[in-house]
Scaffold this active site. Structure first.
Site, PDB file in Angstrom:
ATOM      1  N   ILE A 116      -6.762  -4.696   7.831  1.00 58.05           N
ATOM      2  CA  ILE A 116      -6.476  -5.938   7.118  1.00 58.05           C
ATOM      3  C   ILE A 116      -7.038  -5.891   5.694  1.00 58.05           C
ATOM      4  CG2 ILE A 116      -6.960  -8.432   7.112  1.00 58.05           C
ATOM      5  CD1 ILE A 116      -4.831  -7.549   9.153  1.00 58.05           C
ATOM      6  N   ASP A 164       0.819  -1.205   0.000  1.00 55.73           N
ATOM      7  CA  ASP A 164       0.000   0.000   0.000  1.00 55.73           C
ATOM      8  C   ASP A 164       0.859   1.263   0.000  1.00 55.73           C
ATOM      9  OD1 ASP A 164      -2.349   1.381  -0.056  1.00 55.73           O
ATOM     10  OD2 ASP A 164      -2.882   1.041   2.039  1.00 55.73           O
ATOM     11  N   HIS A 215       2.585   3.187  -9.158  1.00 53.42           N
ATOM     12  CA  HIS A 215       2.499   1.726  -9.334  1.00 53.42           C
ATOM     13  C   HIS A 215       3.766   1.201 -10.001  1.00 53.42           C
ATOM     14  CE1 HIS A 215      -1.459   1.822  -7.784  1.00 53.42           C
ATOM     15  NE2 HIS A 215      -1.998   2.444  -8.825  1.00 53.42           N
ATOM     16  N   ASN A 238     -10.687  -3.248  -5.558  1.00 52.87           N
ATOM     17  CA  ASN A 238      -9.950  -2.286  -6.387  1.00 52.87           C
ATOM     18  C   ASN A 238     -10.621  -2.006  -7.738  1.00 52.87           C
ATOM     19  OD1 ASN A 238      -6.714  -3.399  -5.146  1.00 52.87           O
ATOM     20  ND2 ASN A 238      -7.854  -1.559  -4.588  1.00 52.87           N
TER      21      ASN A 238
HETATM   22  C1  IPE Z   1      -1.421   0.023  -3.515  1.00 52.10           C
HETATM   23  O1  IPE Z   1      -1.216   1.386  -3.569  1.00 52.10           O
HETATM   24  C2  IPE Z   1      -1.443  -0.642  -4.878  1.00 52.10           C
HETATM   25  C3  IPE Z   1      -2.736  -1.216  -5.310  1.00 52.10           C
HETATM   26  C4  IPE Z   1      -3.826  -1.342  -4.582  1.00 52.10           C
HETATM   27  C5  IPE Z   1      -2.789  -1.703  -6.677  1.00 52.10           C
HETATM   28  P1  IPE Z   1      -2.450   2.377  -3.607  1.00 52.10           P
HETATM   29  O2  IPE Z   1      -2.806   2.615  -5.033  1.00 52.10           O
HETATM   30  O3  IPE Z   1      -3.546   1.865  -2.751  1.00 52.10           O
HETATM   31  O4  IPE Z   1      -1.816   3.689  -2.986  1.00 52.10           O
HETATM   32  P2  IPE Z   1      -2.508   4.785  -2.063  1.00 52.10           P
HETATM   33  O5  IPE Z   1      -3.209   4.056  -0.938  1.00 52.10           O
HETATM   34  O6  IPE Z   1      -3.460   5.541  -2.928  1.00 52.10           O
HETATM   35  O7  IPE Z   1      -1.367   5.621  -1.589  1.00 52.10           O
HETATM   36 MG    MG Z   2      -4.172   2.223  -0.816  1.00 48.82          MG
END
Ligand code: IPE
Ligand code: MG
Length: 217
Positions: free
Chosen positions: A171, A2, A19, A50
């Site tokens: 979690i 995360d 990413h 997601n």
């Molecule tokens: C985690 O980073 C990656 C995925 C869920 C694919 P996030 O995209 O959740 O990053 P934040 O939480 O917005 O910083």
């Molecule tokens: Mg996130």
């Protein structure tokens, strides 16, 4: 894994740059885990929740997953890792599914570290699917072992430690069944900033824990 989005925001970059940086961190982390003798590691890359994100970001993530499979995961297989996936892959883009299936097949008999990647994975979904699977076979009463045998990690050990990065202390539907006795560690580090030192830190934190599994020792 995360914190990719926040990492990018801090740098005034688009989320997908976060990413991309996250993939670089993943490479370092897998390498460090293998060097330090970790037997299995699971990475939560994409949750069943997601899909609520903008389509553009989802597309970018699966493109990265596909590239990662064709380059990095292939290298892990060459280094004797067994690469596996958990989650409902059938909703992923077809080309991504093909790349993942190819990797899984090619490393299925490997005996080294298991690298497990959770994609379109949800812990509740996993449990419900397992129960439905058992019901279909006509069984009307289940036990813990039966459920453990019907989830994605069947035959594999429960995680010793679960780490969440980026300061969030939740979690979020991750390995709900498997985590019953896992140690939990929450780190402020944003995922793209994770590296070999972070793995040293996780191992040293883990070694300080006294796991009793309900016993008094
Ligand atoms: C985690 O980073 C990656 C995925 C869920 C694919 P996030 O995209 O959740 O990053 P934040 O939480 O917005 O910083
Ligand atoms: Mg996130």
């Amino acid at each position: 894994m995360d914190g990719n989005g926040r990492w990018a925001k801090k740098r005034l970059l688009p989320r997908k740059a976060g990413h991309k940086a996250g993939v670089e961190a993943l490479k370092k982390v897998v390498m460090a885990c293998q060097d330090k003798g970790v037997q299995m590691c699971t990475f939560y890359a994409f949750s069943t929740e997601n899909w609520k994100r903008p389509q553009e970001e989802i597309d970018a993530i699966f493109k990265l997953v596909e590239q990662f499979a064709e380059t990095e995961l292939k290298k892990y297989v060459d280094r004797n890792c067994r690469v596996m996936f958990m989650g409902d892959l059938s909703l992923l883009p077809k080309s991504t599914q093909d790349a993942l299936n190819k990797i899984r097949e090619s490393g299925k008999n490997n005996t080294g570290m298991i690298v497990n990647i959770a994609l379109n994975y949800g812990g509740r979904q996993e449990i419900v699917n397992a129960v439905n699977y058992i019901l279909q076979s006509g069984i009307s009463k289940i036990d813990e072992q039966m459920l453990s045998d019907c989830i994605y990690t069947s035959g594999l050990p429960d995680p010793d430690i679960i780490v969440r990065t980026s300061g969030e202390e939740r979690i979020s539907n991750f390995m709900l069944w498997q985590l019953a006795y896992s140690e939990l560690l929450f780190m402020d580090t944003l995922w793209p900033d994770m590296d070999e030192k972070s793995i040293d830190y996780i191992i040293s934190e883990y070694s300080k824990r006294n796991r009793r599994f309900g016993d008094l020792r």
